[in-house]
Design a protein around this motif. Sequence first.
Motif: not given
Length: 170
Positions: A120-127
């Motif tokens: 799971v990658a989280y970046k700029r409010g998105r998973h």
Amino acid sequence: MTDTRTATVVFTDSRVARAIELSWREAELLDRKDYHAWQDLYTADAHYVVPIDRGTDDFDNTLNMIYDDARMRGMRVVRMTEGYALAAVDAAVTTRTVSRFVPEHVTDDEVHLRAAQILVAYKRGRHDIWAGDLEYRIRLGATVADDRIARKVIRLVDSEDAVPAAGFLL
């Protein structure tokens, strides 16, 4: 040891346990973005492969998303850790789980292991979720600290679809 009749028999083998522990150590280093330590987990002749065709084993003659030898892994680590690179500056926060281990072949020197990975990658409010089947070839050293990855293949479940660029290693 290729006996997979019971997990109890297979997973009590210290060689298999060492290979699994190395795969978990690798996942932890990648989530911490400790790419220099990650690179040290690999043998000098190792390959890190993400094929497009999930069914291929002929990585030399097919298109791959990633097909890194030691030189290319080193260049990738430099790009991820030094200077200004979008991949490094704006990298996602990742958490990965490596599980469902199946020993394929075990000798005193090497363990071939299959596993599954959910990242799971989280970046700029998105998973984003990255899932794949892993194949490891682990060379066992004199001690656990000497164990190294001789090959890692990541067969993404959506490898033939458009896969977004990742600012992290799989």
